[in-house]
Design an enzyme around this catalytic site. Structure first.
Site, short mmCIF file in Angstrom:
data_model
loop_
_atom_site.label_atom_id
_atom_site.label_comp_id
_atom_site.label_asym_id
_atom_site.label_seq_id
_atom_site.Cartn_x
_atom_site.Cartn_y
_atom_site.Cartn_z
N LYS A 171 39.45 38.15 37.66
CA LYS A 171 39.42 39.47 38.30
C LYS A 171 39.17 40.55 37.26
O LYS A 171 39.83 40.58 36.22
CB LYS A 171 40.75 39.73 39.02
CG LYS A 171 40.82 41.06 39.73
CD LYS A 171 42.03 41.12 40.67
CE LYS A 171 42.08 42.42 41.43
NZ LYS A 171 42.63 43.53 40.65
N SER A 196 35.18 44.29 39.95
CA SER A 196 36.21 45.31 40.17
C SER A 196 36.40 46.13 38.90
O SER A 196 36.26 45.61 37.80
CB SER A 196 37.53 44.60 40.49
OG SER A 196 38.63 45.48 40.50
N HIS A 232 39.43 47.78 38.95
CA HIS A 232 40.89 47.90 39.06
C HIS A 232 41.28 49.35 39.35
O HIS A 232 42.01 49.97 38.61
CB HIS A 232 41.54 47.41 37.76
CG HIS A 232 42.91 46.85 37.91
ND1 HIS A 232 43.25 45.59 37.51
CD2 HIS A 232 44.04 47.38 38.42
CE1 HIS A 232 44.54 45.38 37.73
NE2 HIS A 232 45.04 46.46 38.31
N ARG A 292 40.41 51.99 36.16
CA ARG A 292 41.07 51.98 34.84
C ARG A 292 40.11 52.52 33.77
O ARG A 292 40.54 53.19 32.84
CB ARG A 292 41.51 50.55 34.47
CG ARG A 292 42.58 49.98 35.38
CD ARG A 292 43.38 48.88 34.69
NE ARG A 292 44.28 49.43 33.70
CZ ARG A 292 44.26 49.14 32.41
NH1 ARG A 292 43.40 48.27 31.94
NH2 ARG A 292 45.12 49.69 31.57
N ASP A 329 36.03 44.31 44.97
CA ASP A 329 37.01 45.30 45.45
C ASP A 329 36.75 46.63 44.78
O ASP A 329 35.83 46.78 44.00
CB ASP A 329 38.46 44.81 45.34
CG ASP A 329 39.07 44.92 43.96
OD1 ASP A 329 38.42 45.44 43.03
OD2 ASP A 329 40.23 44.51 43.81
N ILE A 370 37.19 49.97 49.01
CA ILE A 370 36.71 49.39 50.27
C ILE A 370 37.71 49.72 51.39
O ILE A 370 38.88 49.37 51.30
CB ILE A 370 36.49 47.88 50.11
CG1 ILE A 370 35.31 47.70 49.16
CG2 ILE A 370 36.22 47.21 51.46
CD1 ILE A 370 35.20 46.36 48.57
N ARG A 416 43.86 50.19 48.31
CA ARG A 416 44.83 51.21 48.70
C ARG A 416 44.56 51.73 50.11
O ARG A 416 45.45 52.35 50.71
CB ARG A 416 44.78 52.35 47.67
CG ARG A 416 45.42 51.95 46.34
CD ARG A 416 45.08 52.93 45.25
NE ARG A 416 43.64 52.94 44.99
CZ ARG A 416 43.02 53.85 44.27
NH1 ARG A 416 43.69 54.82 43.71
NH2 ARG A 416 41.70 53.77 44.08
C1 LIG Z 1 50.29 49.33 43.79
C2 LIG Z 1 49.19 48.54 43.18
C3 LIG Z 1 49.50 47.40 42.44
C4 LIG Z 1 48.49 46.62 41.90
N1 LIG Z 1 48.83 45.51 41.18
C5 LIG Z 1 47.85 44.71 40.70
C6 LIG Z 1 48.19 43.51 40.00
O1 LIG Z 1 49.34 43.22 39.73
N2 LIG Z 1 47.17 42.71 39.60
C7 LIG Z 1 45.85 43.02 39.85
O2 LIG Z 1 44.98 42.25 39.48
N3 LIG Z 1 45.51 44.15 40.48
C8 LIG Z 1 46.48 45.00 40.91
N4 LIG Z 1 46.13 46.15 41.57
C9 LIG Z 1 44.70 46.49 41.73
C10 LIG Z 1 44.15 45.99 43.06
O3 LIG Z 1 44.21 44.58 43.13
C11 LIG Z 1 42.69 46.39 43.27
O4 LIG Z 1 41.88 45.89 42.23
C12 LIG Z 1 42.46 47.89 43.36
O5 LIG Z 1 43.52 48.55 44.01
C13 LIG Z 1 41.16 48.13 44.12
O6 LIG Z 1 40.86 49.49 44.23
P1 LIG Z 1 41.16 50.33 45.58
O7 LIG Z 1 42.62 50.47 45.71
O8 LIG Z 1 40.44 51.63 45.33
O9 LIG Z 1 40.53 49.58 46.74
C14 LIG Z 1 47.13 46.98 42.08
C15 LIG Z 1 46.82 48.13 42.80
C16 LIG Z 1 47.82 48.92 43.35
C17 LIG Z 1 47.46 50.17 44.09
#
Ligand SMILES: Cc1cc2nc3c(=O)[nH]c(=O)nc-3n(C[C@H](O)[C@H](O)[C@H](O)COP(=O)(O)O)c2cc1C
Length: 298
Positions: free
Chosen positions: A171, A193, A195, A198, A226, A229, A250
């Site tokens: 990921k 992604s 994330h 970041r 992701d 979306i 989110r």
């Molecule tokens: C509260 C929260 C916790 C998250 N924790 C992780 C995690 O532990 N591991 C991970 O790979 N991504 C984590 N993510 C990232 C999500 O998996 C995802 O990549 C990201 O939220 C996608 O963007 P979007 O929220 O704009 O759709 C987290 C995101 C949020 C909002």
């Protein structure tokens, strides 16, 4: 005219998503079927939950948000993802019955990485993986909620992949180079992604997706997208540009916080319904027939 710069990758990603438009192709089209198959398992939809972590109990309810959305994934028959957590919470996620991929952090404590991956396999995870986009932080290596992260080499990834019978998901892939390395190492899926932004000025996943798809042509690697979306139209665009599946993020949180599992189910259902509608309107009777022929980039 005022000149303002936008470094927030979430905003850049949203603008790019909205710059992609969809043509109609109605004559001879039928109501589409959104079911899909991944690693020999049939799912109701290519829509997936995000790899979330650290969600508390909302609204004084008994279960954590992570368990609540996992229950929704199970009841909707979609693939479920979870992120950073200890093994006891992961066993509760598995107890929901959701087919779940556990994304393990790139901990500096490599014993912890291996222990969490083995635990996931022993407890019946659908897949395991790592979010490589959490290796670095502004001070060098990242520290996530007090836990030190570490660089991850190709050899380390190879050893995780070789240590499991489960499909391995990397990921945080956002370049053709990393995608090709994943394929060479034997990863079975990548998640394209940034994330949720970041990296400043991170390229929108959909902008790099077609060239990643091309780079992986003929290789046995599933592509999931992701970031940003929030609708069936967004999922359609991901699939049209080369993804096999897409994860909401989110965008599902308000439904989860307010209503719990049923809220997530309603949200996923509405995303899937819009996907089916757009597929039907563009002549794609099933997920594998979606391509970029109805996509217009402005
Ligand atoms: C509260 C929260 C916790 C998250 N924790 C992780 C995690 O532990 N591991 C991970 O790979 N991504 C984590 N993510 C990232 C999500 O998996 C995802 O990549 C990201 O939220 C996608 O963007 P979007 O929220 O704009 O759709 C987290 C995101 C949020 C909002």
């Amino acid at each position: 005219m005022a000149y303002s710069r936008i470094s927030d990758a979430n905003e850049i990603t949203a603008r790019y998503m909205d710059s992609i438009l969809i043509k109609e192709r109605l004559i001879d089209s039928v109501v589409a079927d959104t079911s899909t198959e991944l690693f020999g398992t049939k799912f109701a939809s290519p829509v997936m939950t995000p790899a979330f972590s650290h969600l508390k109990q909302f609204g004084g309810r008994e279960l954590t948000g992570l368990e609540e959305y996992s229950i929704a994934a199970k009841e909707m028959n979609i693939l479920n993802f979870v992120g950073m957590m200890e093994n006891d919470l992961f066993s509760k996620i598995i107890a929901t019955g959701a087919k779940t991929v556990r994304i393990v952090k790139p901990y500096a404590d490599n014993g912890k990485v291996r222990d969490q991956m083995k635990f996931a396999e022993d407890y019946g995870a659908f897949g395991i993986g790592m979010d490589i986009d959490h290796i670095f932080g502004n001070d060098g290596l990242d520290v996530v909620i007090g836990e030190q992260m570490a660089e991850q080499t190709s050899d380390m990834l190879l050893s995780y992949i070789e240590s499991t019978k489960l499909p391995f998901f990397v990921k945080g892939v956002l370049s053709e180079e990393d995608a090709l390395k994943c394929a060479e190492l034997g990863a079975k899926a990548i998640i394209v992604s940034h994330h949720h932004g970041r990296l400043p000025y991170a390229v929108p996943p959909l902008m790099v997706l077609p060239s990643i798809r091309k780079a992986l042509e003929g290789k046995d690697v599933k592509i999931i997208v992701d970031c940003g979306i929030a609708s069936g139209a967004d999922v359609y665009k991901c699939l049209a540009l080369g993804a096999d599946a897409a994860a909401v993020g989110r965008s599902m949180l308000p439904s989860l916080e307010e209503v719990g599992s049923d809220g997530v189910k309603n949200f996923i259902r509405s995303v899937n319904d819009e996907l089916r509608f757009i597929m039907s309107c563009t002549g794609a009777s099933c997920v594998s027939e979606i391509d970029d022929s109805c996509i217009v980039k402005t």
